[in-house]
Design a protein around this motif. Structure first.
Motif, PDB file in Angstrom:
ATOM      1  N   LEU A  22       0.828  -1.208   0.000  1.00 15.29           N
ATOM      2  CA  LEU A  22       0.000   0.000   0.000  1.00 15.29           C
ATOM      3  C   LEU A  22       0.867   1.264   0.000  1.00 15.29           C
ATOM      4  N   LYS A  23       1.939   1.253   0.781  1.00 15.97           N
ATOM      5  CA  LYS A  23       2.801   2.431   0.843  1.00 15.97           C
ATOM      6  C   LYS A  23       3.541   2.654  -0.473  1.00 15.97           C
ATOM      7  N   GLN A  24       4.017   1.577  -1.096  1.00 13.15           N
ATOM      8  CA  GLN A  24       4.689   1.732  -2.386  1.00 13.15           C
ATOM      9  C   GLN A  24       3.730   2.235  -3.449  1.00 13.15           C
ATOM     10  N   ASP A  25       2.516   1.730  -3.420  1.00  5.64           N
ATOM     11  CA  ASP A  25       1.497   2.212  -4.346  1.00  5.64           C
ATOM     12  C   ASP A  25       1.216   3.689  -4.110  1.00  5.64           C
ATOM     13  N   ALA A  26       1.180   4.098  -2.843  1.00  3.26           N
ATOM     14  CA  ALA A  26       0.934   5.501  -2.521  1.00  3.26           C
ATOM     15  C   ALA A  26       2.064   6.396  -3.032  1.00  3.26           C
ATOM     16  N   ILE A  27       3.297   5.946  -2.872  1.00  2.27           N
ATOM     17  CA  ILE A  27       4.437   6.748  -3.336  1.00  2.27           C
ATOM     18  C   ILE A  27       4.399   6.908  -4.854  1.00  2.27           C
ATOM     19  N   GLY A  28       4.188   5.789  -5.550  1.00  6.52           N
ATOM     20  CA  GLY A  28       4.144   5.854  -7.007  1.00  6.52           C
ATOM     21  C   GLY A  28       2.980   6.684  -7.526  1.00  6.52           C
ATOM     22  N   SER A  29       1.804   6.485  -6.943  1.00  4.85           N
ATOM     23  CA  SER A  29       0.626   7.230  -7.399  1.00  4.85           C
ATOM     24  C   SER A  29       0.760   8.714  -7.091  1.00  4.85           C
ATOM     25  N   GLY A  30       1.253   9.045  -5.884  1.00  3.25           N
ATOM     26  CA  GLY A  30       1.404  10.453  -5.522  1.00  3.25           C
ATOM     27  C   GLY A  30       2.415  11.179  -6.392  1.00  3.25           C
ATOM     28  N   ALA A  31       3.564  10.542  -6.637  1.00  2.00           N
ATOM     29  CA  ALA A  31       4.586  11.167  -7.469  1.00  2.00           C
ATOM     30  C   ALA A  31       4.081  11.361  -8.898  1.00  2.00           C
ATOM     31  N   ASN A  32       3.405  10.349  -9.411  1.00  2.00           N
ATOM     32  CA  ASN A  32       2.863  10.439 -10.766  1.00  2.00           C
ATOM     33  C   ASN A  32       1.823  11.549 -10.863  1.00  2.00           C
ATOM     34  N   GLY A  33       0.956  11.619  -9.852  1.00  2.00           N
ATOM     35  CA  GLY A  33      -0.079  12.644  -9.871  1.00  2.00           C
ATOM     36  C   GLY A  33       0.487  14.051  -9.791  1.00  2.00           C
ATOM     37  N   LEU A  34       1.500  14.257  -8.957  1.00  2.00           N
ATOM     38  CA  LEU A  34       2.104  15.582  -8.837  1.00  2.00           C
ATOM     39  C   LEU A  34       2.772  16.002 -10.147  1.00  2.00           C
ATOM     40  N   VAL A  35       3.419  15.061 -10.814  1.00  2.00           N
ATOM     41  CA  VAL A  35       4.053  15.380 -12.100  1.00  2.00           C
ATOM     42  C   VAL A  35       2.995  15.741 -13.131  1.00  2.00           C
ATOM     43  N   TYR A  36       1.891  15.016 -13.156  1.00  2.62           N
ATOM     44  CA  TYR A  36       0.814  15.319 -14.097  1.00  2.62           C
ATOM     45  C   TYR A  36       0.254  16.717 -13.846  1.00  2.62           C
ATOM     46  N   LEU A  37       0.079  17.074 -12.580  1.00  2.42           N
ATOM     47  CA  LEU A  37      -0.474  18.389 -12.258  1.00  2.42           C
ATOM     48  C   LEU A  37       0.513  19.516 -12.584  1.00  2.42           C
ATOM     49  N   ALA A  38       1.777  19.274 -12.351  1.00  5.54           N
ATOM     50  CA  ALA A  38       2.778  20.327 -12.541  1.00  5.54           C
ATOM     51  C   ALA A  38       3.168  20.516 -13.998  1.00  5.54           C
ATOM     52  N   ALA A  39       3.148  19.456 -14.781  1.00  8.61           N
ATOM     53  CA  ALA A  39       3.635  19.543 -16.157  1.00  8.61           C
ATOM     54  C   ALA A  39       2.677  18.864 -17.124  1.00  8.61           C
ATOM     55  N   ALA A  40       1.404  19.188 -17.004  1.00  7.45           N
ATOM     56  CA  ALA A  40       0.408  18.555 -17.871  1.00  7.45           C
ATOM     57  C   ALA A  40       0.619  18.942 -19.331  1.00  7.45           C
ATOM     58  N   ALA A  41       0.920  20.205 -19.577  1.00  6.57           N
ATOM     59  CA  ALA A  41       1.092  20.659 -20.954  1.00  6.57           C
ATOM     60  C   ALA A  41       2.334  20.027 -21.591  1.00  6.57           C
ATOM     61  N   ILE A  42       3.412  19.952 -20.808  1.00  2.00           N
ATOM     62  CA  ILE A  42       4.653  19.363 -21.343  1.00  2.00           C
ATOM     63  C   ILE A  42       4.439  17.883 -21.632  1.00  2.00           C
ATOM     64  N   PHE A  43       3.798  17.186 -20.706  1.00  2.00           N
ATOM     65  CA  PHE A  43       3.545  15.768 -20.918  1.00  2.00           C
ATOM     66  C   PHE A  43       2.609  15.540 -22.094  1.00  2.00           C
ATOM     67  N   GLY A  44       1.689  16.465 -22.286  1.00  2.00           N
ATOM     68  CA  GLY A  44       0.751  16.308 -23.395  1.00  2.00           C
ATOM     69  C   GLY A  44       1.463  16.308 -24.733  1.00  2.00           C
ATOM     70  N   SER A  45       2.411  17.200 -24.900  1.00  2.00           N
ATOM     71  CA  SER A  45       3.144  17.253 -26.159  1.00  2.00           C
ATOM     72  C   SER A  45       4.207  16.167 -26.257  1.00  2.00           C
ATOM     73  N   MET A  46       4.767  15.765 -25.128  1.00  2.00           N
ATOM     74  CA  MET A  46       5.835  14.763 -25.140  1.00  2.00           C
ATOM     75  C   MET A  46       5.314  13.349 -25.348  1.00  2.00           C
ATOM     76  N   PHE A  47       4.172  13.044 -24.745  1.00  2.00           N
ATOM     77  CA  PHE A  47       3.652  11.673 -24.788  1.00  2.00           C
ATOM     78  C   PHE A  47       2.402  11.528 -25.653  1.00  2.00           C
ATOM     79  N   GLY A  48       1.889  12.631 -26.153  1.00  2.00           N
ATOM     80  CA  GLY A  48       0.694  12.550 -26.983  1.00  2.00           C
ATOM     81  C   GLY A  48      -0.576  12.368 -26.174  1.00  2.00           C
ATOM     82  N   LEU A  49      -0.567  12.786 -24.925  1.00  3.30           N
ATOM     83  CA  LEU A  49      -1.743  12.709 -24.052  1.00  3.30           C
ATOM     84  C   LEU A  49      -2.306  14.111 -23.847  1.00  3.30           C
ATOM     85  N   PRO A  50      -3.616  14.291 -23.927  1.00  2.00           N
ATOM     86  CA  PRO A  50      -4.202  15.630 -23.765  1.00  2.00           C
ATOM     87  C   PRO A  50      -4.030  16.152 -22.344  1.00  2.00           C
TER      88      PRO A  50
END
Length: 210
Positions: free
Chosen positions: A96-124
């Protein structure tokens, strides 16, 4: 005082003390028809242990029947310690803790760099922001769940269902071509699906052991 009178006084004191010692009733005399019982209780705070201990004490006081060795064994079996339960849930808490670390880090990156990730990975970016917010909230729930004294099995099953749904959705994104993914985007979706499936597997194994 002479040497002849001293022993007499000593004997007199010993004789006077003898009736006092003899006047004390023994445990066997105070409980006629019953054998004295010696109990050693290793106390741990547990509601079931409190109930079992109360039953044993009431039996020892003669409210129901004399205490037998079988009663003590049954009371000990009825009061499992919380320490083994925590040890058995160690793998589940780790997952559960490892899942929390991975999910939290992923979510923070998505929130902070959504536009960059959208152009880099092809995700809106319009999809990455709500997904990132969900992942941060999901991580907080996982940490709360792992910190509880007793892990809720129904909540863990719900977490596993969310992880399985994530893996299925990732496969649908790759197969159905919902988004114009780049090469990095395809690699990201596959990597995330594999990691999330691993979390679900660890959580299932920990749930079986706990």
């Amino acid at each position: 005082m002479s040497a002849a009178t001293a022993p007499g006084r000593v004997r007199g004191r010993a004789a006077a003390a003898t009736p006092i010692m003899a006047s004390r009733p023994s445990l066997r005399e105070s409980m006629p028809g019953r054998e004295p019982v010696t109990m050693t209780v290793h106390y741990r705070h547990d509601d079931r242990f409190d109930a079992a201990l109360t039953c044993v004490i009431s039996l020892a006081q003669g409210r129901q029947r004399p205490v037998r060795r079988k009663d003590l064994i049954m009371a000990a079996v009825a009061s499992p310690s919380t320490a083994p339960a925590k040890a058995e849930a160690k793998l589940l808490r780790f997952a559960l803790k490892q899942d929390a670390i991975g999910s939290g880090a992923n979510g923070l990156v998505y929130l902070a760099a959504a536009a960059i990730f959208g152009s880099m990975f092809g995700l809106p970016a319009a999809m990455l922001v709500p997904v990132g917010a969900f992942l941060v909230a999901f991580a907080g729930f996982l940490l709360y769940l792992a910190s509880r004294p007793a892990v809720n099995r129904a909540a863990v099953i719900t977490v596993m269902a969310v992880n399985v749904a994530w893996v299925i959705a990732s496969a649908e994104v790759l197969i159905a071509g919902w988004f114009p993914l780049t090469g990095l985007g395809i690699a990201l979706v596959i990597a995330q699906a594999v990691v999330v499936a691993g979390f679900a597997g660890l959580q299932f194994a920990g749930l079986r052991k706990s």
